[in-house]
Write a protein that holds these residues in place. Sequence first.
Motif, short mmCIF file in Angstrom:
data_model
loop_
_atom_site.label_atom_id
_atom_site.label_comp_id
_atom_site.label_asym_id
_atom_site.label_seq_id
_atom_site.Cartn_x
_atom_site.Cartn_y
_atom_site.Cartn_z
N ARG A 43 0.86 -1.19 0.00
CA ARG A 43 0.00 0.00 0.00
C ARG A 43 0.89 1.24 0.00
O ARG A 43 1.62 1.48 0.96
CB ARG A 43 -0.92 0.02 1.21
CG ARG A 43 -1.96 -1.10 1.22
CD ARG A 43 -2.94 -0.92 2.38
NE ARG A 43 -3.98 -1.93 2.36
CZ ARG A 43 -3.96 -3.05 3.08
NH1 ARG A 43 -2.92 -3.31 3.86
NH2 ARG A 43 -4.96 -3.91 3.03
N MET A 44 0.80 2.02 -1.08
CA MET A 44 1.58 3.25 -1.20
C MET A 44 0.68 4.42 -1.61
O MET A 44 1.15 5.39 -2.20
CB MET A 44 2.70 3.08 -2.23
CG MET A 44 3.71 2.03 -1.87
SD MET A 44 5.10 2.00 -3.04
CE MET A 44 6.00 0.56 -2.48
N ARG A 45 -0.61 4.34 -1.32
CA ARG A 45 -1.54 5.38 -1.73
C ARG A 45 -1.20 6.70 -1.04
O ARG A 45 -0.58 6.74 0.02
CB ARG A 45 -2.97 4.99 -1.39
CG ARG A 45 -3.28 4.94 0.10
CD ARG A 45 -4.70 4.50 0.38
NE ARG A 45 -5.67 5.44 -0.10
CZ ARG A 45 -6.09 6.51 0.57
NH1 ARG A 45 -5.56 6.79 1.76
NH2 ARG A 45 -6.99 7.31 0.07
N GLY A 46 -1.59 7.80 -1.70
CA GLY A 46 -1.45 9.10 -1.07
C GLY A 46 -0.03 9.59 -0.95
O GLY A 46 0.35 10.15 0.08
N ASN A 47 0.78 9.39 -1.99
CA ASN A 47 2.13 9.94 -2.03
C ASN A 47 2.29 10.77 -3.30
O ASN A 47 1.30 11.25 -3.86
CB ASN A 47 3.15 8.80 -1.97
CG ASN A 47 3.34 8.26 -0.57
OD1 ASN A 47 3.97 8.90 0.26
ND2 ASN A 47 2.79 7.08 -0.30
N GLN A 48 3.51 10.97 -3.74
CA GLN A 48 3.78 11.74 -4.96
C GLN A 48 4.64 10.92 -5.92
O GLN A 48 5.54 11.44 -6.58
CB GLN A 48 4.46 13.06 -4.60
CG GLN A 48 3.62 13.95 -3.69
CD GLN A 48 4.36 15.18 -3.20
OE1 GLN A 48 5.24 15.72 -3.90
NE2 GLN A 48 4.05 15.63 -2.00
N LEU A 49 4.35 9.64 -5.99
CA LEU A 49 5.11 8.74 -6.85
C LEU A 49 4.89 9.08 -8.32
O LEU A 49 3.77 9.42 -8.73
CB LEU A 49 4.71 7.30 -6.57
CG LEU A 49 5.01 6.78 -5.16
CD1 LEU A 49 4.39 5.41 -4.94
CD2 LEU A 49 6.52 6.72 -4.92
N THR A 50 5.94 8.95 -9.10
CA THR A 50 5.87 9.25 -10.53
C THR A 50 6.36 8.03 -11.33
O THR A 50 6.69 7.00 -10.77
CB THR A 50 6.72 10.48 -10.87
OG1 THR A 50 8.07 10.25 -10.41
CG2 THR A 50 6.17 11.73 -10.20
N GLY A 51 6.40 8.22 -12.65
CA GLY A 51 6.86 7.14 -13.51
C GLY A 51 5.77 6.11 -13.75
O GLY A 51 4.60 6.32 -13.43
N GLU A 52 6.18 4.99 -14.32
CA GLU A 52 5.23 3.93 -14.65
C GLU A 52 5.23 2.85 -13.58
O GLU A 52 6.17 2.69 -12.81
CB GLU A 52 5.58 3.32 -16.01
CG GLU A 52 5.50 4.32 -17.16
CD GLU A 52 5.69 3.67 -18.51
OE1 GLU A 52 5.89 2.43 -18.55
OE2 GLU A 52 5.64 4.39 -19.53
#
Length: 691
Positions: free
Chosen positions: A172-181
């Motif tokens: 679970r990594m929801r609610g971050n600012q992750l980018t890319g594919e």
Amino acid sequence: MELLSMHLQVPNSFFLVYIQVIILPWISCFNLKGLNLLGLGHAATVVGGNDTDLQALLQFKAMITGDQLKVMNSWNSSIHFCQWHGVTCGRNNRRVIKLELQFLKLLGSLSPFIGNLSFLKELNLSNNNFYNQIPQEIGRLRRLETLQLSNNSITGEIPSNLSSCSKLTFVRMRGNQLTGEIPASLGLLSNMKTLSFAINRLRGGIPPSFGNLSSLEVLDLRTNALSGVIPGDIGRLTNLSYFSVGENAISGIIPVGMFNLSNIRIFNIGGNNIQGTLPSNLAITMPFIAFFSVWENQLSGKIPISISNASNLNVLQLHMNRLIGNVPSFEKLDKLSILLLGANHLGKGTEGDLNFLCSLVNNTKLETLDIRTNNFGGVLPECISNFSSSLQFLEIENNKILGRIPDGIGNLINLEVLQVSQNQLSGPIPLNTGRIQKLNTFDARYNFLTGTIPYSIGNLTGLMFLALGVNNFRGNIPSSLGNCKNLLVLGLSYNNLSGSIPPQVLGLSSLSILLNLSSNYLTGELPVEVENLKNPGDLDFSKNKLSGLLPRSLGSCVRLERLFLGGNLFEGPIHSSLSSLRGLVELDISENNLSGGVPEFLVNFGALKYINLSFNNFEGVIPSGGVFKNASAVFVEGNNKLCGGIPALHLSRCNSKKSSKTLLKLVSMKPTLDSIQAMKTKQSWNRCKGC
């Protein structure tokens, strides 16, 4: 001595005695500070590999830059690291197997040394303030089963080597600012049950390899920038119960196999560009569906009749599509709480379109009903008076609905929003509307409602938005509206209202967005109580029969942005107190009997973009600065005694001799109260330039 022996997990008692008798006296004679500098004096120095975990934890702590709750204070040498807050060790080998630090307001970066916790099974850092990237070293945690980093500020890409953590089950990594594919390699994690990257900035498509995650139960990718189509292989995930890819840029059609996922409970593809139709056997192939959301797509066709068999359905969101035809019965949906059908092409504009509403009457859980912006016609059925008392939102605006608002509307005692605007409703507002104590929004604009505005409306003390404009209401504005102390917007324009404006209404200091009483037959002076409107955005009293002087108290409305007084019978000059309205963006005082000069202080209104002084009796020189430099923003026709200004206004030249005589006369006059006040206002303005 006790502290060191606590960390020594050595079964040989002879060796333990040797350590205590021979080694410890030597340590006590040594400079412990020196040992600390070498990293050897920490009480948690261990034998058998535990030192690796200790150092990894210390490195983790070192990168925590904010600790409001002082959680890291427990991470000290007075106790074994297995007893530190959030740390759990295995019983036998005393290695760290869990690191749980969720909801602790921690601030910092993730240390690469976390990859050295080789026995770690669960890492939970959710709901903190971690930032920067996820270190690649996390891929070394071969025993990791649960990874929870939700609701932080983590940036960068999802580590591609996360697939090396072959035992991963929950991510679970929801609610971050992750980018890319999203790495396609995640499709190799055969034990995966929950995969959530919702509410990030991910792009690219949904990896088709996800179709290999046969154990997957939850896939949550909503609110990203994903594109492409939903891979058909997703339809092979027979254990899937939660599927959410809403609010992306996904196109194409819904794979047929998706509708055969018999375990699905949550299905959300809303807010995309998906086309196609809904299958006729929808609720049969998805027997346990509880949340079905396809809003804001390009779906067409009819709502499947089988939907009435979805007895577990709690939320149905079909709004903002291209659906047509009649709405089926919802009689069996006794768990339905939210029904959104708005912004489609439902209904045929004829009687019978709203029959489905009566099938909802026995529903005891319905909270929201939205059928706005469709083609629904016919009379609004009386049965809506028998809706569940739990109903909070009733939105039927922008249809072709006829008839009266049912008298029993007051039975909906928990209603908060009632929007019936832009229909063909007639008759009066029911008197018992005043029983709906929780109502905060009542919008009935653009109908054919008649009668007087009921005095009982003043009982709705929670009202924040009341819009009854463009109807046929007559009589006086009820003074009871003064009880509605929370009103932000009051719109009664384009009716047949008469009499004076109740001072109680102008005493509502809460009216900070809009007060619109325009286009009625209101008479009398503008009450001085207008000064109570300290923070109004827009005031519109135009096109009435209001008379008298412009009240000086208008100057108290210091945050006013738009003031419309045109089309009345106001007379006299523009008072200098209005110089305090420095935030005005639009001013219309046209078609009155106002006189005197155009005040110079209007030049200093930097925000002013539109001013209409037309058809009054203004005279003298018109200013040339400020808004008056823009001919397209200034309207002064119908004032025959005005002169000067920029050439584009096409006013006559001012008579210099007459101006000199006028100036001489003004100089010789004794100061009037108005002129003294103007001087004071100017002084105040100069003092406040830096405010």
